[in-house]
Write a protein that holds these residues in place. Structure first.
Motif, PDB file in Angstrom:
ATOM      1  N   PRO A 234      -5.161   4.214   7.318  1.00 55.47           N
ATOM      2  CA  PRO A 234      -6.209   3.743   8.176  1.00 55.47           C
ATOM      3  C   PRO A 234      -7.641   4.249   7.659  1.00 55.47           C
ATOM      4  O   PRO A 234      -8.515   3.895   7.968  1.00 55.47           O
ATOM      5  CB  PRO A 234      -5.952   4.892   9.465  1.00 55.47           C
ATOM      6  CG  PRO A 234      -5.032   5.993   9.161  1.00 55.47           C
ATOM      7  CD  PRO A 234      -4.242   5.659   7.946  1.00 55.47           C
TER       8      PRO A 234
ATOM      9  N   GLU B 198      -7.382   0.841   5.288  1.00 58.97           N
ATOM     10  CA  GLU B 198      -6.792  -0.475   5.736  1.00 58.97           C
ATOM     11  C   GLU B 198      -6.745  -0.557   7.247  1.00 58.97           C
ATOM     12  O   GLU B 198      -6.892   0.437   7.739  1.00 58.97           O
ATOM     13  CB  GLU B 198      -5.064  -0.252   5.328  1.00 58.97           C
ATOM     14  CG  GLU B 198      -4.968  -0.393   3.962  1.00 58.97           C
ATOM     15  CD  GLU B 198      -3.654  -0.021   3.453  1.00 58.97           C
ATOM     16  OE1 GLU B 198      -2.750  -0.720   2.298  1.00 58.97           O
ATOM     17  OE2 GLU B 198      -2.895   0.888   4.061  1.00 58.97           O
ATOM     18  N   ASP B 199      -6.624  -1.783   7.716  1.00 54.39           N
ATOM     19  CA  ASP B 199      -6.737  -2.250   9.031  1.00 54.39           C
ATOM     20  C   ASP B 199      -5.141  -3.031   9.325  1.00 54.39           C
ATOM     21  O   ASP B 199      -4.993  -3.766   8.480  1.00 54.39           O
ATOM     22  CB  ASP B 199      -7.638  -2.970   9.433  1.00 54.39           C
ATOM     23  CG  ASP B 199      -8.892  -2.496   9.598  1.00 54.39           C
ATOM     24  OD1 ASP B 199      -9.005  -1.291   9.961  1.00 54.39           O
ATOM     25  OD2 ASP B 199     -10.115  -3.156   9.081  1.00 54.39           O
TER      26      ASP B 199
ATOM     27  N   SER C 118       0.159   1.830   7.367  1.00 51.28           N
ATOM     28  CA  SER C 118      -1.077   1.753   6.823  1.00 51.28           C
ATOM     29  C   SER C 118      -1.431   2.993   6.557  1.00 51.28           C
ATOM     30  O   SER C 118      -1.441   3.967   7.152  1.00 51.28           O
ATOM     31  CB  SER C 118      -1.743   0.791   7.705  1.00 51.28           C
ATOM     32  OG  SER C 118      -2.135   1.582   8.891  1.00 51.28           O
TER      33      SER C 118
ATOM     34  N   LYS D  87      -9.557  -2.856   4.529  1.00 49.25           N
ATOM     35  CA  LYS D  87     -10.942  -2.942   5.210  1.00 49.25           C
ATOM     36  C   LYS D  87     -11.694  -3.685   4.284  1.00 49.25           C
ATOM     37  O   LYS D  87     -11.822  -3.471   2.906  1.00 49.25           O
ATOM     38  CB  LYS D  87     -11.523  -1.459   5.699  1.00 49.25           C
ATOM     39  CG  LYS D  87     -10.516  -0.548   6.647  1.00 49.25           C
ATOM     40  CD  LYS D  87     -11.155   0.716   6.704  1.00 49.25           C
ATOM     41  CE  LYS D  87     -10.380   1.334   7.660  1.00 49.25           C
ATOM     42  NZ  LYS D  87     -10.593   1.091   9.400  1.00 49.25           N
TER      43      LYS D  87
ATOM     44  N   ASP E 259       0.625   2.305  12.387  1.00 49.00           N
ATOM     45  CA  ASP E 259      -0.651   3.404  12.347  1.00 49.00           C
ATOM     46  C   ASP E 259      -0.294   4.551  11.928  1.00 49.00           C
ATOM     47  O   ASP E 259      -1.012   5.211  11.044  1.00 49.00           O
ATOM     48  CB  ASP E 259      -0.637   3.698  13.888  1.00 49.00           C
ATOM     49  CG  ASP E 259      -1.802   2.412  14.576  1.00 49.00           C
ATOM     50  OD1 ASP E 259      -1.984   1.467  13.878  1.00 49.00           O
ATOM     51  OD2 ASP E 259      -1.453   2.352  15.776  1.00 49.00           O
TER      52      ASP E 259
ATOM     53  N   VAL F 196      -3.664  -5.786  10.996  1.00 50.98           N
ATOM     54  CA  VAL F 196      -4.361  -6.698  11.397  1.00 50.98           C
ATOM     55  C   VAL F 196      -3.539  -7.710  12.496  1.00 50.98           C
ATOM     56  O   VAL F 196      -3.768  -8.529  13.223  1.00 50.98           O
ATOM     57  CB  VAL F 196      -5.034  -7.738  10.170  1.00 50.98           C
ATOM     58  CG1 VAL F 196      -5.864  -6.958   9.671  1.00 50.98           C
ATOM     59  CG2 VAL F 196      -3.941  -8.144   9.365  1.00 50.98           C
TER      60      VAL F 196
END
Length: 85
Positions: free
Chosen positions: A70, A73-74, A68, A11, A64, A76
């Motif tokens: 959350p 992190e995203d 990652s 992020k 999800d 992308v």
């Protein structure tokens, strides 16, 4: 055999020491045109046959739940590898 690509990035509000190190090294190597670097992760998931919408949906769910974090992190991008060519 098809391949699904999942790209994950930190992020923007999360400190990225590896990205900062690379950003600092680039000018020393003559690459003055880059102003920032962010580090990320890429996963390539193999599937039997061609990549389908169901494969992409399952990869998004795996991204999800497992690939990652959350909190920092995203996810992308989730796409068929052949879309890159």
């Amino acid at each position: 055999m098809g391949h699904v690509v999942v790209d994950v990035m930190l992020k923007s509000e999360i400190l990225d020491p590896q990205g900062q190190a690379v950003a600092g090294a680039l000018p020393r190597l003559g690459f003055e045109q880059f102003t920032d670097v962010r580090q990320g992760k890429r996963f390539v998931l193999a599937v039997d046959g061609d990549v389908t919408d169901a494969h992409l949906a399952a990869a998004r769910e795996a991204a999800d739940k497992l690939l990652s974090n959350p909190v920092i992190e995203d996810v992308v991008s989730v796409h068929d590898l052949k879309d890159e060519q």
